[in-house]
Design an enzyme around this catalytic site. Sequence first.
Site, PDB file in Angstrom:
ATOM      1  N   GLN A  50      30.885  34.903  39.579  1.00  0.00           N
ATOM      2  CA  GLN A  50      31.599  35.253  38.356  1.00  0.00           C
ATOM      3  C   GLN A  50      31.791  34.022  37.470  1.00  0.00           C
ATOM      4  O   GLN A  50      32.861  33.802  36.906  1.00  0.00           O
ATOM      5  CB  GLN A  50      32.947  35.893  38.697  1.00  0.00           C
ATOM      6  CG  GLN A  50      32.852  37.300  39.244  1.00  0.00           C
ATOM      7  CD  GLN A  50      32.339  38.275  38.187  1.00  0.00           C
ATOM      8  OE1 GLN A  50      32.605  38.135  37.001  1.00  0.00           O
ATOM      9  NE2 GLN A  50      31.586  39.275  38.626  1.00  0.00           N
ATOM     10  N   SER A  51      30.741  33.251  37.323  1.00  0.00           N
ATOM     11  CA  SER A  51      30.824  31.989  36.588  1.00  0.00           C
ATOM     12  C   SER A  51      31.052  32.199  35.093  1.00  0.00           C
ATOM     13  O   SER A  51      30.221  32.802  34.402  1.00  0.00           O
ATOM     14  CB  SER A  51      29.534  31.190  36.803  1.00  0.00           C
ATOM     15  OG  SER A  51      29.487  30.073  35.946  1.00  0.00           O
ATOM     16  N   ASN A  52      32.169  31.682  34.591  1.00  0.00           N
ATOM     17  CA  ASN A  52      32.402  31.670  33.145  1.00  0.00           C
ATOM     18  C   ASN A  52      31.406  30.749  32.456  1.00  0.00           C
ATOM     19  O   ASN A  52      30.912  31.052  31.374  1.00  0.00           O
ATOM     20  CB  ASN A  52      33.819  31.190  32.843  1.00  0.00           C
ATOM     21  CG  ASN A  52      34.881  32.012  33.512  1.00  0.00           C
ATOM     22  OD1 ASN A  52      34.866  33.235  33.432  1.00  0.00           O
ATOM     23  ND2 ASN A  52      35.807  31.349  34.185  1.00  0.00           N
TER      24      ASN A  52
END
Length: 334
Positions: free
Chosen positions: A74-76
Site C-alpha cells: 500500500q505504498s503512498n
Amino acid sequence: MKLEDIPRLSLGFLPTPIEKLDRLSAEFGIDLSVKRDDFTGFGGGGNKVRKLEFLMADAVAQGVKVLITTGGHQSNHARMTAAAARKFGMKPILVLRGNSPAVLQGNLLLDHLLGAEIDFLDPDAYFTEINPRMQHHADQATARGEKPYIIPLGGASALGAMGYVAAVKELAAQYTAAGEAAPDLIVAPVGSGGTLAGLLIGCALFWPDTKVAGIAVSGSAVPFSERIAVMANAGAELLDFDRRFDPADIRIENDYVGAGYAIPSLEGNAAITKVAQAEGMFLDPVYTGKAVAGLLDCVKRGSIPQGSKVLFVHCGGSPALFPHAELLTQDRTN
C-alpha cells in the site's frame, strides 16, 4: 548551491495548511499542531509529492521514458510516483513487496487506474531481490530504446530530501506571518528516512532552535539514525552547507513499529480512532497512526515535556485505511 538553484517542478498544492489540534492539546498538555501534508494534492496527496518535485525535475531533464520505483503493498510513494510518471508522459513500473491480491484496494486500486505496471515480490524475498528486480526493468527499458530512471524506496536520497528542506522554509514563513514562535519539536513518521533527513537540514538552516524526532514505523537492518545521517550529510553537501549530522544526535523512537512495517498495531489503530473522533482528522495504519501513537506515548512518558510546542508532519496515506476496513471496525455495534 542554494536551495532555489536546484531544479524543481511544481507538483504540490503548496503551501499546505497548519492546523491546531486544540482538543488533543488540552488533553495531553502540549501545544500540538499538524502540518497537513496529506493536502499536497497531486496524485492523491502526501509527503512524497515534495520529494518528487525535485526527483522529477532530474528525470525530465534526462529525457526519461520509464520511471521505476518500489515500496510496500500500500505504498503512498509508489502511487504518487506513478501519477508523476503519467503527468510527464512516462511509463510507471512499481515493484511492490507482497503477493498479488485477489482484489485491488486502496493504493493498489489507484496504481491500477494510473496504468502502472505492478511487479509483486514475495515478502520474504523482497529485500534481497528488490534492487536486482528494479535494475532488470531498467535494463529491459534500455533494450527497448527507452531511458529508465530508478527512484529509491520512498524517494529517500539527498535530492529527494530537498523537498523537506523546502518544507521547513515554507513552515518558517508561515509561522512568521502568523506571528508565532517556531515549535520546540517537529515529529514525523520514519520509513525510508528521506523526510527526516530533509527536516534535519531544514531546521538547521531555518529553525536552529527546533528539534526533530522520528517515530519509526518499520525495522531497519542499518539503524535509522545512521541511514538518515548519511542522507542529511549528502544533502548538506548538495547545498554547500557546512554542517554535519552525527547519528548519535538524531532522535528516533523505535518502540512503536508493532509486528512490522505495514502491519497495523493496536496502538496505531487506537490513535486513528482517537484523532478522528477528537479532531475530525484521518490517519492511516501504516505511517501516521503509529507515529501519532508514539508521539502521544512520549508525552505520557515525559520524553516530550508538558507544555512543549509540537508540530506533527501528516504525511498522508488515507487510501491505506480501506484495505483494513474489517480490522478497523471490530468495535462496531450496529
